[in-house]
Design an enzyme around this catalytic site. Structure first.
Site, PDB file in Angstrom:
ATOM      1  N   HIS A 106       0.819  -1.228   0.000  1.00 48.06           N
ATOM      2  CA  HIS A 106       0.000   0.000   0.000  1.00 48.06           C
ATOM      3  C   HIS A 106       0.844   1.267   0.000  1.00 48.06           C
ATOM      4  O   HIS A 106       0.784   2.081   0.917  1.00 48.06           O
ATOM      5  CB  HIS A 106      -0.973   0.009   1.194  1.00 48.06           C
ATOM      6  CG  HIS A 106      -2.018  -1.060   1.121  1.00 48.06           C
ATOM      7  ND1 HIS A 106      -3.147  -1.052   1.891  1.00 48.06           N
ATOM      8  CD2 HIS A 106      -2.103  -2.186   0.359  1.00 48.06           C
ATOM      9  CE1 HIS A 106      -3.898  -2.125   1.609  1.00 48.06           C
ATOM     10  NE2 HIS A 106      -3.266  -2.822   0.688  1.00 48.06           N
ATOM     11  N   GLU A 147     -13.127   1.567  -4.768  1.00 51.62           N
ATOM     12  CA  GLU A 147     -13.901   2.810  -4.879  1.00 51.62           C
ATOM     13  C   GLU A 147     -13.423   3.702  -6.014  1.00 51.62           C
ATOM     14  O   GLU A 147     -12.232   3.721  -6.338  1.00 51.62           O
ATOM     15  CB  GLU A 147     -13.726   3.669  -3.606  1.00 51.62           C
ATOM     16  CG  GLU A 147     -14.234   3.061  -2.344  1.00 51.62           C
ATOM     17  CD  GLU A 147     -14.094   4.013  -1.149  1.00 51.62           C
ATOM     18  OE1 GLU A 147     -13.388   5.043  -1.263  1.00 51.62           O
ATOM     19  OE2 GLU A 147     -14.704   3.710  -0.108  1.00 51.62           O
ATOM     20  N   TYR A 165     -10.204  -9.235   4.483  1.00 51.23           N
ATOM     21  CA  TYR A 165      -9.993 -10.457   3.716  1.00 51.23           C
ATOM     22  C   TYR A 165     -10.210 -11.698   4.567  1.00 51.23           C
ATOM     23  O   TYR A 165     -10.515 -12.775   4.056  1.00 51.23           O
ATOM     24  CB  TYR A 165      -8.641 -10.425   2.982  1.00 51.23           C
ATOM     25  CG  TYR A 165      -8.830  -9.661   1.686  1.00 51.23           C
ATOM     26  CD1 TYR A 165      -9.186 -10.321   0.509  1.00 51.23           C
ATOM     27  CD2 TYR A 165      -8.784  -8.273   1.660  1.00 51.23           C
ATOM     28  CE1 TYR A 165      -9.454  -9.625  -0.662  1.00 51.23           C
ATOM     29  CE2 TYR A 165      -9.046  -7.563   0.497  1.00 51.23           C
ATOM     30  CZ  TYR A 165      -9.381  -8.246  -0.659  1.00 51.23           C
ATOM     31  OH  TYR A 165      -9.669  -7.551  -1.809  1.00 51.23           O
TER      32      TYR A 165
HETATM   33 CA   LIG Z   1     -13.873   5.786   1.027  1.00 50.96          CA
END
Ligand SMILES: [Ca+2]
Ligand SMILES: [Ca+2]
Length: 395
Positions: A172, A268, A289
């Protein structure tokens, strides 16, 4: 090679009176969450009417991550291990361009995205994101340097911004970079994935899980929303992001749009407005997850932004562009998003800042689409984790 844009074995479908097809997603969602408004997920399906031709014009890239068009129509491509290549529109590749150092390419890290300076033709400057080794771990950093005249190396590489705090992880990093219309940079950072760093997406004294707005020297852009606020980093533009892998400027409105990898069932698309909180991890669609709920397991809260669109199950959104309409008129102002686990390019039709149609392109290729660029010829160029460069145009 020519690629169809829908599954060869898909049943023949007929559109409804409005020209819409069933939503492209047919799998069950991972969560029981309901959208906040109609059309926030599983928008009607749409199909490109023109015949498309998708050609693999190179198979020789080494883990490409970012692709962007140069003013002369060639394509500048990052490779995760720390090199760049220039591709001609016919797919011919340059030798590896070197000179970017201190790249930590473990896990999801590496040399990530790249953009040329708006004055590239005159100054040959480029800007890139990468994961940098900084004791006692690593972080997402922004570099700049000059492409040498012979195009073999990057001269005078400098780090202009480091997204603190340092963390010893390999996930990330975020890492998209685009220019705004004023010659400043937007850069995305991830929250580094682990439960330890995740809350930092909500903290304004950390540059993790943010969209940053930087000058070409890494300084805060005048007018940034948190300038002067105690314990807030002045480069922050928006917060509450998980792993934003996509940034693009809308060609007509000039708005910044973003897509981010969410948890299981929570990818998103967001329209980015200065100073806003995009929710992670306080609110989110999708689940861990492991199957557990994320935090309190809520999807809405006053003062926190709703995504324009979400996917459950996820498609693993990666680089995206708004398409100009130059060579494929019916795609004008559509959002094209490379998808990794989804193994397609998502085409989203927007209207009044909402998604009103979705199509899956190149879904039979079996490729993880990492990033896209629109060429000066109006063709769409896409790179895949498997090292391929695609050129998509009308037949
Ligand atoms: Ca969001
Ligand atoms: Ca790009």
């Amino acid at each position: 090679m020519s690629a169809a844009c829908t599954k060869k074995d898909a049943p023949v479908q007929t559109p409804d009176a409005a020209g819409n097809y069933p939503p492209v997603e047919t799998e069950s969602p991972n969560s029981a969450y309901q959208p906040a408004f109609a059309g926030q997920t599983r928008a009607p399906g749409v199909k490109t009417s023109a015949a498309l031709d998708a050609q693999v014009i190179s198979k020789a890239l080494n883990k490409p991550w970012g692709i962007v068009t140069l003013p002369d129509g060639r394509l500048l491509i990052t490779e995760k291990e720390g090199t760049l290549r220039i591709a001609k529109p016919d797919g011919t590749l340059s030798a590896a361009i070197t000179g970017i150092t201190h790249v930590n390419s473990a896990g999801q890290g590496g040399l990530l995205d790249v953009v040329p300076d708006p004055d590239f033709t005159a100054n040959r400057m480029i800007y890139w994101t990468f994961s940098e080794n900084v004791s006692p771990g690593n972080l997402t950093a922004v570099g700049k340097g000059r492409l040498s005249n012979d195009e073999t190396r990057i001269e005078n590489p400098q780090v202009i911004y480091r997204a603190i705090p340092v963390y010893d992880g390999d996930k990330h990093f975020g890492g998209r970079i685009v220019f705004d219309r004023s010659g400043n940079l937007f850069v995305s950072t991830g929250e580094r994935s682990d439960l330890e760093t995740r809350p930092k997406a909500q903290q304004l004294d950390a540059a993790l899980g943010k969209i940053l707005h930087l000058t070409k020297d890494g300084q805060p852009v005048s007018g940034n929303p948190f300038i002067g606020q105690a314990n807030a980093l002045p480069q922050i533009y928006t917060y509450g992001h998980r792993n934003p892998q996509s940034l693009a400027i809308h060609p007509e409105t000039g708005d910044l749009w973003e897509a981010e990898m969410g948890p299981r069932g929570g990818d998103e698309v967001n329209r980015i407005i200065a100073g806003k909180n995009y929710g992670w991890p306080t609110i989110t669609y999708g689940i861990e997850y492991s199957g557990a709920k994320v935090g309190e397991g809520i999807t809405q809260k006053a003062g926190l932004e709703q995504p324009v669109y979400y996917w459950d199950p996820v498609v693993s959104v990666s680089g995206m562009i708004f398409y100009s309409g130059k060579a494929i008129p019916e795609w004008k102002n559509n959002l094209l998003i490379g998808c990794l686990s989804g193994q397609h390019i998502a085409r989203l039709v927007l209207q009044d800042n909402k998604v009103v149609g979705e199509e899956r392109l190149l879904a039979t290729e079996g490729e993880r689409f990492r990033d896209l660029a629109e060429g000066t010829d109006g063709a769409v160029y896409a790179v895949t984790d498997g090292g391929k460069l695609y050129r998509i145009a009308l037949k």
